[in-house]
Write a protein that holds these residues in place. Sequence first.
Motif, short mmCIF file in Angstrom:
data_model
loop_
_atom_site.label_atom_id
_atom_site.label_comp_id
_atom_site.label_asym_id
_atom_site.label_seq_id
_atom_site.Cartn_x
_atom_site.Cartn_y
_atom_site.Cartn_z
N VAL A 279 0.85 -1.20 0.00
CA VAL A 279 0.00 0.00 0.00
C VAL A 279 0.88 1.25 0.00
O VAL A 279 0.65 2.20 -0.75
CB VAL A 279 -0.96 0.00 1.22
CG1 VAL A 279 -1.63 1.35 1.40
CG2 VAL A 279 -2.01 -1.10 1.05
N LYS A 280 1.92 1.22 0.83
CA LYS A 280 2.83 2.37 0.90
C LYS A 280 3.58 2.54 -0.43
O LYS A 280 3.71 3.65 -0.95
CB LYS A 280 3.83 2.15 2.05
CG LYS A 280 4.81 3.31 2.24
CD LYS A 280 5.55 3.24 3.57
CE LYS A 280 6.71 2.27 3.52
NZ LYS A 280 7.66 2.48 4.63
N GLN A 281 4.03 1.43 -0.99
CA GLN A 281 4.78 1.48 -2.24
C GLN A 281 3.91 1.99 -3.40
O GLN A 281 4.33 2.84 -4.19
CB GLN A 281 5.30 0.07 -2.58
CG GLN A 281 6.15 0.01 -3.83
CD GLN A 281 6.20 -1.39 -4.42
OE1 GLN A 281 5.17 -2.03 -4.62
NE2 GLN A 281 7.40 -1.88 -4.66
N GLN A 282 2.69 1.50 -3.48
CA GLN A 282 1.84 1.82 -4.63
C GLN A 282 1.15 3.17 -4.52
O GLN A 282 0.82 3.78 -5.54
CB GLN A 282 0.80 0.72 -4.83
CG GLN A 282 1.39 -0.64 -5.19
CD GLN A 282 2.12 -0.63 -6.52
OE1 GLN A 282 1.76 0.08 -7.45
NE2 GLN A 282 3.18 -1.43 -6.62
N THR A 283 0.89 3.65 -3.30
CA THR A 283 0.23 4.97 -3.16
C THR A 283 1.24 6.08 -2.88
O THR A 283 0.89 7.25 -2.94
CB THR A 283 -0.81 4.96 -2.02
OG1 THR A 283 -0.13 4.82 -0.76
CG2 THR A 283 -1.83 3.86 -2.19
N THR A 284 2.49 5.72 -2.57
CA THR A 284 3.55 6.66 -2.16
C THR A 284 3.07 7.60 -1.05
O THR A 284 3.38 8.78 -1.02
CB THR A 284 4.13 7.48 -3.35
OG1 THR A 284 3.11 8.30 -3.93
CG2 THR A 284 4.72 6.56 -4.41
N THR A 285 2.26 7.05 -0.14
CA THR A 285 1.79 7.80 1.03
C THR A 285 1.98 6.93 2.27
O THR A 285 2.31 5.74 2.15
CB THR A 285 0.28 8.13 0.94
OG1 THR A 285 -0.46 6.91 1.07
CG2 THR A 285 -0.08 8.82 -0.36
N ASN A 286 1.72 7.51 3.43
CA ASN A 286 1.73 6.72 4.67
C ASN A 286 0.32 6.38 5.13
O ASN A 286 0.09 6.07 6.30
CB ASN A 286 2.49 7.47 5.76
CG ASN A 286 3.98 7.53 5.46
OD1 ASN A 286 4.57 6.52 5.05
ND2 ASN A 286 4.59 8.68 5.62
#
Length: 592
Positions: A279-286
Amino acid sequence: MKKIVLFTVCIGALLSCKQKHTSENGKSNSQFTAMCEQYYQDGLKLSPINATYIGDERYNDLLPNDGSQAFIKEYKDYNQRYLDSLSKFNRDELTADEKLSYDYLKDQLDMNLEGLQYHSEYLPFNQMFALPLTMGQLGSGTGAQPFKTVKNYEDWLKRVTAFSVWADTAIANFKKGADAGIVLPKALVIKMIPQMQSMVVADPEKSLFYGPINLLPANFSANDKQKLTKEYRDAIATVITPTYKRLGDYLQNEYLPKARTTSGFSAIPGGLKWYTYLVKQQTTTNKTPEEIYQTGLKEVTRIKSQMDSIKSLTGFKGDLKAFFEYMKTDKKFMPYKTPKEVLAAFENIHQRMKPNLKKMFDVEPKTPFEIRQTEAFRAASASAEYNQGSADGKRPGIFYVPIIDAKTFNTTSGMESLFLHEAIPGHHYQISLTQENESLPNFRRFGGHNAYVEGWALYCESLGKELGLYQDPYQHMGALGDEMHRAIRLVVDVAIHTKNMSREEAIKYMTDNEAISTEGATAEIERYMGIPAQALGYKIGALKIRELRSKYEKELGSKFKLSAFHTAVLKDGSFPLSVFESKMDSWAESQK
């Protein structure tokens, strides 16, 4: 679905970084520029297929065995080496543009290294993202792999030999995964088996891989033609066909019985933690999976109320589900007889919006653009997609449309929004303009982030009215359907992988909330099962771009110019969303 070759390892053509980084005091950091370029060049060797897609032909004969322990160690060392190099630079002393490169690189290297704690090599391919399918596209003679010189033809034969080794490693890794309880869902394996079997032929001339021989250039000598024809027949008979047969037989006889009946990552050891990383990798968010799930529920509710308004506008009397059914099944929405007519309808969309494009974009790509029907061998499991052109403009950007039966191709499927997303001004503008910008460091010209790339394309769907489209309520409904589709993804992707939502429950949630056939919903849900979290990037990225546009429209008032905003979004290439936001805030300040 996009076939955009923008991965975390840098990719691209050998196009040297000519940018002069000049800071406020007029000094550039040549060592930093050189380090960025070396990072990019070393990355090409690790990802030669990605280099091929960009048009760099130096590694067209290579295919690394990327599931092997030796490769994984080399990849880890590569990322660690450049993270160490990066730490030697003081970010505060870099120019504004160098700081963007620094932040991009730091984020990417950290992300790549963090991902190595998960055994992604135990799931070497699936029904959607699969080197065996990419090899079919490359080896057909009409894809990104060039077949113009004798050396081009010889390069491909070497790559084919390496593919056989890769396949044996993939089988060994599937076995290790099965021992560790990290296996694909049965529903996906069932789709993969016929994909492998379709490449198994008795007569080499009937093989997809014989395509380059049918297209032998006229200027080749008679000797070369004869020699290559024999070598390609032999390669198909002794390497390609047996390799696909081994893969198909293994999946059918050994792997399928061990595949799981569950749908989500939470069912495999360490799967919840792995999914949270994805999720972090694909959305580039926390953002946490739960936050994304809640955003999805809100968006589904919001879009549903807009759909109700359009339904009322058409005068339809039934409920929304009945309206979806009407749009899916009424013959008046299936006017085409041939694939050619479907492709022409997409070109018509392009022509209609051209005058407004010029008002909303200051720059358009030089890279040529084509609309093509998806090849038959992969059409059944393919979505519409964009394949990027080469940076030198020799290979066009291609918008692929799968047409199984033109007579059932439905106009209400959101043809206008699909074109805005996959083609123009979506992927074609964003990827081409970035690749064409020789002032960018190469790793930024040819890199990409799912949330930015797909977020931009989904944001472009929201420009339909401004571009003179969505005049027909059914096309507008189709566009809302596409937006609803991306909102539903936030709900089902997270629910499948963290809340034990079954494949069947996810399919039902999708068909209940959008105008999609059960077959279409099944392919989509299986995609999220095979490529967890990838589908989250679209909505998360689009919401961020729209949020920033609204913010700057308020802040800048009459000084806000939409074409300037679009130029600012696209001109520096892709970034993680946090870096992108701070870059855009600086742009807005400069407009004041």
